[in-house]
Design an enzyme around this catalytic site. Structure first.
Site, PDB file in Angstrom:
ATOM      1  N   CYS A  38       0.908  -1.068  -0.208  1.00  0.00           N
ATOM      2  CA  CYS A  38       0.025   0.050  -0.107  1.00  0.00           C
ATOM      3  C   CYS A  38       0.533   1.374   0.399  1.00  0.00           C
ATOM      4  CB  CYS A  38      -0.754  -0.567   1.077  1.00  0.00           C
ATOM      5  SG  CYS A  38      -2.195   1.054   1.035  1.00  0.00           S
ATOM      6  N   HIS A  87      -3.976  -5.401   1.179  1.00  0.00           N
ATOM      7  CA  HIS A  87      -2.998  -5.788   2.876  1.00  0.00           C
ATOM      8  C   HIS A  87      -4.267  -7.168   3.048  1.00  0.00           C
ATOM      9  CE1 HIS A  87      -1.756  -1.768   3.904  1.00  0.00           C
ATOM     10  NE2 HIS A  87      -3.250  -1.104   3.506  1.00  0.00           N
TER      11      HIS A  87
END
Length: 501
Positions: free
Chosen positions: A338, A425
């Site tokens: 991310c 994630h």
């Protein structure tokens, strides 16, 4: 059937509120009680996406798992995500509302209190018991006016309060007594008793202190929970990283050991992504802050960040950026997740997440990607595949990444050489994918490490939640706990003399 609610507060942050709440949820669920967790206001950079696309604190998702229920936005209606020392994004019922400073947030308090109480009311209507978790300490007396997470919540909903103290930090009896004494009488009337957490030693040596705190406060000690080695569950903030074990399965350092260094950027978020790696025997996970600590790492992970541009500037100031560039030039493995992936890109254009930094900055240029931050937040539970294995994950981001150049696709991201980047994630929690990825890393790094074929991270998490339920069952007065939930705070609790407030 048991009906009621309870607030678990703590003498400090990281005293154990989250795990005690999870343990009570698991213990009650085992009794056939329909139970849900709740935290009115959470300040955390570790968050999770529910099945319907709402963002909540990851600790509440873990507690919902302990209760065998699906997480929902009502379980954490207000989530604050700090982007700097002065400003936070306010997430309300799973959706971003605004970025505010402390005074702007104070102006929202009345509206947020109503939202939080409405969520609690809905949960109490849908479940038999709601176990609420406080935030920080209930005796942050400078913040008592307008409080919606601790005694303000307890007073509004008439909740009995258990206070958890961490004996491992020292001074637990002073902290417990002071927690009561610093509160005004109407708040004290709801402080029903104590739980001492992380105890190591002989209980008989502690007993005189338990007797004295009962006498000094007129409140019962509902349990003394022993220290539990190897317990590492989804925590709320980076404070807990200071006490984090290096891994769950250490082996002697050698060619069969895989060393993972995670860069602890100032606004690190969702570092729980790395818990699955630490569960692997032979994998040593360390959080690092200096270039020298990268020297012996087989894999360096750049985790998520709530302030990608400013954390990238920190990498450059500390010399870690140059160390990462040198690693990539030597074809040594790097994984960006991310915000970490965004730092590995060629360029970042951000007028959303880091308004006090330049709008356009160069990335590290290790992946052929460019990032533009959008006002709308991407929240989802994507699925895909890598190394021939299915991968289920979640995503929480403002950044939109465009890949243009020579690179292999990798989980909605890309790979160039020994550098991987993904917006997802939780991907490492997928067992088959994790093993294949680690085997690839070990091959590139020249290690003889072979992932264990039978490590199941979901089962390991369940084992840890069961261990919390066992702690409650074995070391708390569960009969008294049930009476507290059902009947509320005991009547006529003594009021301690005011401590200058």
């Amino acid at each position: 059937m048991l009906k009621g609610a309870l607030l678990v507060a703590g003498t400090t942050s990281d005293a154990g509120k989250s795990v005690v709440t999870a343990g009570i949820c698991r213990w009650l669920a085992r009794q056939g009680v329909r139970v849900a967790p709740y935290k009115a206001q959470n300040m955390s950079l570790n968050s999770y996406v529910t099945a319907d696309g709402a963002e909540i604190g990851r600790a509440q998702a873990m507690q919902a798992r302990a209760a065998y229920v699906e997480p929902s936005s009502d379980m954490n209606p207000i989530l604050l995500k700090p982007g700097s020392d002065r400003r936070s994004q306010v997430v309300v019922l799973g959706r971003p509302l605004a970025d505010v400073d402390a005074m702007e947030y104070y102006e929202l308090k009345d509206r947020l209190r109503e939202i939080a109480l409405e969520s609690l009311t809905r949960l109490r209507g849908a479940y038999d018991v709601v176990v609420c978790e406080g935030a920080g300490s209930p005796t942050e007396i400078n913040l008592r006016k307008g409080d919606i997470a601790n005694m303000g919540l307890a007073r509004a909903a008439d909740l009995p309060v258990l206070v958890v103290g961490d004996i491992d930090r020292g001074g637990v009896f002073a902290a417990l007594h002071g927690t009561v004494a610093l509160l005004e009488p109407a708040d004290q009337a709801l402080i029903s008793g104590f739980v001492i957490n992380k105890f190591r030693g002989a209980l008989e040596l502690l007993q005189p202190g338990l007797d004295m705190i009962r006498g000094a406060t007129g409140r019962e000690v509902y349990g003394v929970l022993p220290w539990l080695d190897g317990l590492w569950l989804d925590v709320e903030d980076s404070l807990a990283l200071d006490n984090r074990p290096a891994s769950a399965g250490l082996m002697p350092y050698g060619r069969q050991t895989l060393r993972v260094a995670v860069v602890r950027v100032p606004r690190v978020s969702n570092f729980t992504d790395l818990d699955a790696l630490a569960s692997e025997p032979g994998v040593v996970v360390r959080f690092i802050t200096s270039p020298a600590e990268l020297d012996d790492a087989d894999l360096v992970v750049l985790p998520g960040s709530r302030a990608t541009v400013s954390d990238l500037a920190w990498l450059r100031r500390t010399g870690l950026a140059d160390a990462l560039l040198a690693r990539a030039a030597a074809n040594r493995p790097i994984l960006g997740i991310c915000g970490g992936y965004q730092m590995l890109s060629r360029s970042i254009h951000d007028t959303v997440e880091s308004p006090d930094t330049p709008d356009h900055v160069p990335g590290l240029g290790l992946l052929p990607a460019d990032v533009v931050f959008k006002p709308g937040k991407t929240l989802g539970r994507p699925e895909g595949s890598a190394y021939g294995h299915p991968v289920a994950a979640y995503e929480i981001r403002h950044g939109v990444v465009t890949v243009e150049g020579e690179a292999e696709p990798f989980l909605d991201g890309c790979r160039a050489g020994a550098t991987w980047g993904t917006t997802w994630h939780g991907a490492l929690e997928n067992n088959a994918f994790r093993r294949a990825f680690l085997a690839d890393v070990a091959g590139v790094a020249g290690r003889d490490f072979a992932p264990a074929p039978d490590v199941d991270f979901a089962a390991e998490r369940e084992r840890r939640l069961d261990a919390l339920g066992d702690l409650v069952a074995r070391h708390m007065d569960t009969g008294a706990l049930m009476r507290l939930i059902e009947k509320g705070a005991p009547p006529d609790l003594p009021v301690l003399p005011p401590a200058g407030v």
